[in-house]
Design an enzyme around this catalytic site. Structure first.
Site, PDB file in Angstrom:
ATOM      1  N   ASP A   1       0.862  -1.174   0.000  1.00  0.00           N
ATOM      2  CA  ASP A   1       0.000   0.000   0.000  1.00  0.00           C
ATOM      3  C   ASP A   1       0.907   1.235   0.000  1.00  0.00           C
ATOM      4  O   ASP A   1       2.138   1.127  -0.050  1.00  0.00           O
ATOM      5  CB  ASP A   1      -0.981  -0.043   1.181  1.00  0.00           C
ATOM      6  CG  ASP A   1      -2.221   0.812   0.899  1.00  0.00           C
ATOM      7  OD1 ASP A   1      -2.174   1.649  -0.018  1.00  0.00           O
ATOM      8  OD2 ASP A   1      -3.227   0.652   1.598  1.00  0.00           O
TER       9      ASP A   1
ATOM     10  N   GLU B   1     -10.411   6.750   4.025  1.00  0.00           N
ATOM     11  CA  GLU B   1      -9.332   6.230   4.871  1.00  0.00           C
ATOM     12  C   GLU B   1      -9.376   6.817   6.280  1.00  0.00           C
ATOM     13  O   GLU B   1     -10.447   7.045   6.825  1.00  0.00           O
ATOM     14  CB  GLU B   1      -7.985   6.442   4.181  1.00  0.00           C
ATOM     15  CG  GLU B   1      -7.963   5.750   2.810  1.00  0.00           C
ATOM     16  CD  GLU B   1      -6.603   5.719   2.174  1.00  0.00           C
ATOM     17  OE1 GLU B   1      -5.624   5.443   2.870  1.00  0.00           O
ATOM     18  OE2 GLU B   1      -6.524   5.953   0.957  1.00  0.00           O
TER      19      GLU B   1
END
Ligand code: BGC
Length: 620
Positions: free
Chosen positions: A306, A501
């Site tokens: 990521d 997020e």
């Protein structure tokens, strides 16, 4: 009767013969088909080995590198640093329109093809509910809404459309589906996942992979990425990137089944997660990446890090744990490549590990047919936001709605003899607000950082849908400042503003978001409660919220999740063209206090009863 008997007796041998013949034909066909498959795969492995044997260490590390299309020196780095992949997430667009995006990626691809070995690039994008980075694409309800629809075939269709619109903007790789299993609504990414149920997530994950990717060798397909491996939605207190105190047994039983399924479906890539398990960072979790995922489940595709995962989670430890490609964005490219090269030269990272990573990347490039077909298909650009795509998105909106309360026959709205309907709330007339995070921009459709969401191209708002359907006067009170107590019905649209997020996490302190509605939105409902008009509340949110009081104040209460571009799908259900069919993909909390017991490290506190259980949903 006689006739039937006679016929069945006489015909008895015929079906046996037919069945035998069919079995023989199918066996031969299947044999031929599977041997073609075997040959195809063997051929790919041969090509991979042939290419790998010619590669220098720099070229191999280059294949393992992924940067943004606008990162510094990207054009030169493709040839000088042998990049393997380019991404677009948010930030400057690659071009003005779809043709512009395609031509930017064509230009970059030509550079890659001009290198010594001519290995094509993978172009990746966060297309998590449609090609949501493109202004004008079809935007579907976020996964939580698709989960509420309970319609696996529909998910497959939405995924196939996403794949097409993703390709139409020049990409061949999508970072979707998120197959997290969120246990805590405080997590800012609950809406990216289908459900809190493992079994349901399994079914939807498989459908999503089938729809997006089908067979990697198909021409209308993109490589897809299950994320975030693993435990992203199961961190203690719902903290994005936090630690989960689940045991390995619980991880295996509750969180891994959807991964096993997508690997079986042939998923192309898997992204590792920001979180830790038992304080070991997932990026560096060799047992879960190499032993469980690659060796145990037989995953032969790409494990991608990521965001800036290399420097955040242990540098060469993450490579040794099994990460194959690194998001070396924001100026991290040269430091990453140097550090990995040193790691290999000093023996910290074995050459076999590098070869394994590069094999996986090349394998997927060959499977996708990128060497023969490296450029975007220019004929697809006209398909973006096509009416037939929007029809499926509208169906998804209708089916995602969950009716939590219904009294006094307020639904379907029978407005033939009504004088007036009032629609209240800014969420009613703003496609940015109704679509949530990951819509045009990372944090939602924003003009600047965290600015208020705005409308985007091709979308229809909830209000516009109501105005089209209603046969009586519709007045709109955007900020609830002017109560229309003479209205027959008040449709009050409340909810969350977009987030993505960690920005969406609900924390103890300093959090922008909350488990309850904002004071303003509570007031919108309060202004009408018991004062005449019947009240229909529509909640636009990325997760269940504690709305017990507002449910009590309303005649009908609808969880609409984050519907996306086709807001008019809501009105089609409100006005009776279709009934409700959605059911809760998460249990619905009753009180804020419940989160203290249920959602700490002790996930399985069974003494907490929700206001509505998983699977609940009314019809009118
Ligand atoms: C997110 C991923 C996303 C990636 C690329 C990360 O911050 O966690 O879900 O795919 O960025 O945009």
């Amino acid at each position: 009767m006689m006739y039937t008997n006679k016929k069945s007796k006489q015909g008895h041998k015929v079906p046996i013969l037919i069945i035998t013949l069919a079995v023989i034909i199918l066996t031969v066909l299947f044999g031929a088909f599977s041997s073609r498959e075997v040959n195809f795969e063997e051929e790919i492995e041969r090509k991979v080995e042939a290419l790998l044997s010619q590669m220098t260490l720099e070229e191999k590390i280059g294949q393992m590198s992924q940067v943004r299309h606008f990162d510094n020196n990207v054009d030169d780095d493709i040839t000088a640093k042998y990049l393997g992949s380019i991404i677009h997430t948010h930030g400057p667009y690659p071009g003005e329109d779809a043709a512009g995006w395609q031509s930017r990626f064509t230009e970059l691809q030509k550079k890659a093809l001009s290198t010594r070995l001519g290995i094509p690039l993978l172009f990746a994008v966060d297309a998590v509910h449609g090609q949501n980075t493109f202004n004008g694409a079809t935007i579907f309800p976020h996964n939580i809404g698709l989960g509420a629809s309970g319609n696996v075939q529909l998910v497959e269709k939405t995924a196939a459309i996403t794949a097409l619109e993703t390709q139409a903007t020049g990409f061949n790789w999508a970072f979707t589906p998120c197959i997290a299993i969120p246990y805590n609504e405080k997590w800012g990414r609950v809406y990216e996942a289908f459900s809190e149920s493992t079994e349901m997530t399994q079914e939807f994950a498989k459908a999503s992979v089938r729809g997006h990717q089908g067979k990697l060798s198909d021409s209308h397909t993109v490589l897809v990425t299950a994320k975030h491996y693993v435990g992203d939605g199961a961190t203690d207190y719902g903290i994005e990137g936090g630690n989960t105190s689940l045991t390995m047994k619980e991880v295996s039983e509750r969180l891994l089944p959807p991964y096993r399924d997508v690997v079986e479906e042939g998923i192309g890539a898997i992204m590792v997660s920001f979180n830790s398990i038992d304080s070991i960072s997932m990026h560096a979790h060799k047992e879960l990446i190499t032993d469980t995922l690659k060796t145990g489940m037989g995953f032969d595709g790409i494990v991608v890090s990521d965001w800036q995962g290399y420097f955040r989670f242990g540098k060469n430890d993450i490579i040794n744990a099994g990460v194959d490609m690194v998001m070396a964005v924001d100026g991290n490219l040269a430091p990453f490549q140097d550090s990995l090269k040193k790691g290999v030269q000093s023996g910290v990272v074995p050459m076999e590990r590098i070869d394994d990573a590069v094999r996986r990347i090349l394998r997927q490039k060959f499977r996708l047919g990128l060497f023969e077909n490296p450029f975007p298909d220019t004929t697809l650009a006209g398909k973006i936001g096509a009416p037939e795509h929007r029809d499926i998105a509208r169906q998804a909106v209708r089916e995602s709605l969950v009716l939590l309360k219904h009294e006094h026959d307020v639904l379907p709205i029978d407005d033939e003899h009504m004088e007036k309907i009032v629609v209240v709330g800014e969420h009613a007339n703003n496609s940015g607000l109704q679509s949530g995070g990951w819509t045009i921009g990372w944090q939602g459709n924003y003009k600047g950082w965290r600015d208020i969401a705005i409308n985007y191209s091709g979308a229809t708002t909830i209000l516009e849908g109501i105005q089209q359907k209603a046969q009586t006067t519709v007045v709109y009170d955007s900020l609830g400042t002017n109560p229309h107590l003479d209205a027959d019905v008040a449709i009050i649209v409340v909810g969350e503003t977009p987030y993505a997020e960690m920005f969406g996490d609900i924390k103890e302190e300093g959090s922008e978001y909350s488990l309850t509605l904002s004071e303003n939105h509570q007031q919108y409902i309060h202004a009408y409660a018991g004062k005449g008009p019947k009240i229909i509340v529509i909640l636009v949110s990325g997760r269940p919220l504690v709305t017990t009081k507002q449910i009590n104040q309303s005649d009908a209460f609808i969880a609409a999740w984050l519907p996306g571009s086709e807001g008019d799908g809501v009105a089609e259900v409100l006005f009776g063209d279709y009934n409700f069919s959605g059911t809760l993909p998460h249990s619905w909390p009753k009180a804020v206090e419940d989160f203290e017991g249920k959602y700490g490290p002790n996930f399985w506190d069974t003494t907490i009863t929700p206001l509505y259980p998983f699977g609940y949903g009314l019809k009118y």
